[in-house]
Motif scaffolding. Structure first.
Motif, PDB file in Angstrom:
ATOM      1  N   LEU A  61      49.271  42.260  47.924  1.00  0.00           N
ATOM      2  CA  LEU A  61      49.599  41.498  49.124  1.00  0.00           C
ATOM      3  C   LEU A  61      48.376  41.183  49.977  1.00  0.00           C
ATOM      4  N   GLU A  62      47.434  42.100  50.025  1.00  0.00           N
ATOM      5  CA  GLU A  62      46.325  41.957  50.960  1.00  0.00           C
ATOM      6  C   GLU A  62      45.141  41.207  50.387  1.00  0.00           C
ATOM      7  N   ASP A  63      44.989  41.185  49.078  1.00  0.00           N
ATOM      8  CA  ASP A  63      43.837  40.514  48.466  1.00  0.00           C
ATOM      9  C   ASP A  63      44.313  39.230  47.809  1.00  0.00           C
ATOM     10  N   GLU A  64      44.473  38.179  48.591  1.00  0.00           N
ATOM     11  CA  GLU A  64      45.047  36.941  48.074  1.00  0.00           C
ATOM     12  C   GLU A  64      44.167  36.296  47.010  1.00  0.00           C
ATOM     13  N   GLU A  65      42.840  36.350  47.196  1.00  0.00           N
ATOM     14  CA  GLU A  65      41.944  35.705  46.253  1.00  0.00           C
ATOM     15  C   GLU A  65      41.992  36.387  44.875  1.00  0.00           C
ATOM     16  N   ALA A  66      42.123  37.694  44.896  1.00  0.00           N
ATOM     17  CA  ALA A  66      42.121  38.437  43.631  1.00  0.00           C
ATOM     18  C   ALA A  66      43.519  38.915  43.260  1.00  0.00           C
ATOM     19  N   ALA A  67      44.550  38.330  43.861  1.00  0.00           N
ATOM     20  CA  ALA A  67      45.912  38.817  43.649  1.00  0.00           C
ATOM     21  C   ALA A  67      46.296  38.801  42.172  1.00  0.00           C
ATOM     22  N   GLY A  68      45.907  37.740  41.461  1.00  0.00           N
ATOM     23  CA  GLY A  68      46.264  37.645  40.051  1.00  0.00           C
ATOM     24  C   GLY A  68      45.650  38.771  39.240  1.00  0.00           C
TER      25      GLY A  68
END
Length: 314
Positions: free
Chosen positions: A75-82
């Motif tokens: 949830l908190e790391d949108e850029e690395a969410a994948g």
């Protein structure tokens, strides 16, 4: 976040739209996973419409049994969410694999106890109760490390352990569970005189010579493997020549007729681990299949071939 009162929901409204309890919404809010838009004049929580999608994502992640710290990372790391999600799912899959393996071994162990005669149950319970689930091969590896010559090079030791220590199957049948439990008991039992018997060749060859010996034996076993799989009778040939050559190199000798007679005599009086290899074959063989060849069965076949070769030459 700027949100009008008309576009916000109470905690109860959000819970109803998401199909969860108010307690769940409050729990995720208190953890900081579900931010509030604002508090009402009376101190009640209000949520923006985006909270619904976030709550649904949290529920989906939790449905995959991901722990809360991993949910927070997604949830908190949108850029690395994948990438974070992929790593989290891969980790959970590994954990589930271990859990499933544990359950399958417990199921097979229960069947083993249920299907055995009542007079054998106490002994079988003792055997399987001593083995961890999922089963560990560490005791077997320790047994062989004590068998091998001290200071044998690490790569040679690792190569030997790779073939000498059977990996427990993920979906065992009761016979495989019993065989592995007996292997565990055999390799953890104290030796009668406090130390394992050692082949004479270990003393003669030393650590590095023994490493070369086991490499040569592995080559001979590989050549003999097709013969074992076709259930051929032991006979002289390429596999036996490679077998004798491995010992000749270890003894710093030559492959002569006299050496073959001497080798047969030495092998006949050396320590034997036939039962270990019999149990290993059971562990490695799928239910209903033909027993898999092992280094032990290959060695027995080659010893018999050596005896036949000497008898024919006499």
């Amino acid at each position: 976040m700027s949100t009008s009162h008309e576009a916000s929901w109470s905690i109860g409204e959000l819970a109803e739209r998401a199909g969860v309890t108010v307690k769940s919404v409050r729990f995720y809010s208190d953890l900081g996973l579900l931010p509030e838009a604002f508090r009402s004049g009376g101190g009640h929580r209000r949520y923006a419409p985006e909270a619904l999608e976030r709550l649904r994502l949290i529920r989906s992640l939790r449905a995959l049994d991901l722990p809360l710290p991993e949910v927070r990372r997604v949830l908190e790391d949108e850029e690395a969410a994948g990438r974070v999600l992929e790593d989290a799912v891969a980790g959970r899959l590994r954990e589930l694999g271990d859990e499933l393996k544990t359950l399958r071994w417990r199921e097979a162990a229960l069947r083993l106890v249920r299907e055995c005669p009542p007079a054998q149950r106490a002994e079988r319970l003792r055997l399987i109760g001593a083995v961890s689930t999922p089963p560990s091969t560490a005791p077997l590896a320790r047994f062989w490390r004590a068998w091998l010559p001290p200071r044998m090079p690490a790569p040679a030791t690792a190569a030997f352990l790779e073939v000498a220590v059977p990996q427990p199957p993920d979906e065992p049948d009761p016979a495989q569970v019993l065989a592995f439990a007996e292997l565990h008991a055999m390799t953890t039992a104290p030796c009668p005189d406090g130390r394992q018997p050692q082949p004479e060749v270990h003393r003669v060859a030393g650590a590095r010579g023994a490493a070369a010996l086991y490499a040569g034996l592995a080559e001979a076993y590989g050549i003999a493997d097709p013969q074992l799989r076709r259930a051929r009778e032991p006979c002289p040939g390429e596999a036996l020549d490679a077998y004798v050559a491995a010992y000749a190199d270890a003894y710093v000798g030559r492959d002569t007729r006299e050496f073959r007679r001497l080798l047969a005599a030495r092998l006949a009086t050396g320590p034997r681990l036939d039962r270990y290899w019999e149990l290993t074959a059971v562990v490695l063989t799928p239910p209903g299949g033909r027993l898999e060849p092992t280094p032990g069965s290959a060695d027995a076949w080659l010893r018999a071939a050596l005896e036949r070769d000497n008898a024919e030459a006499a």
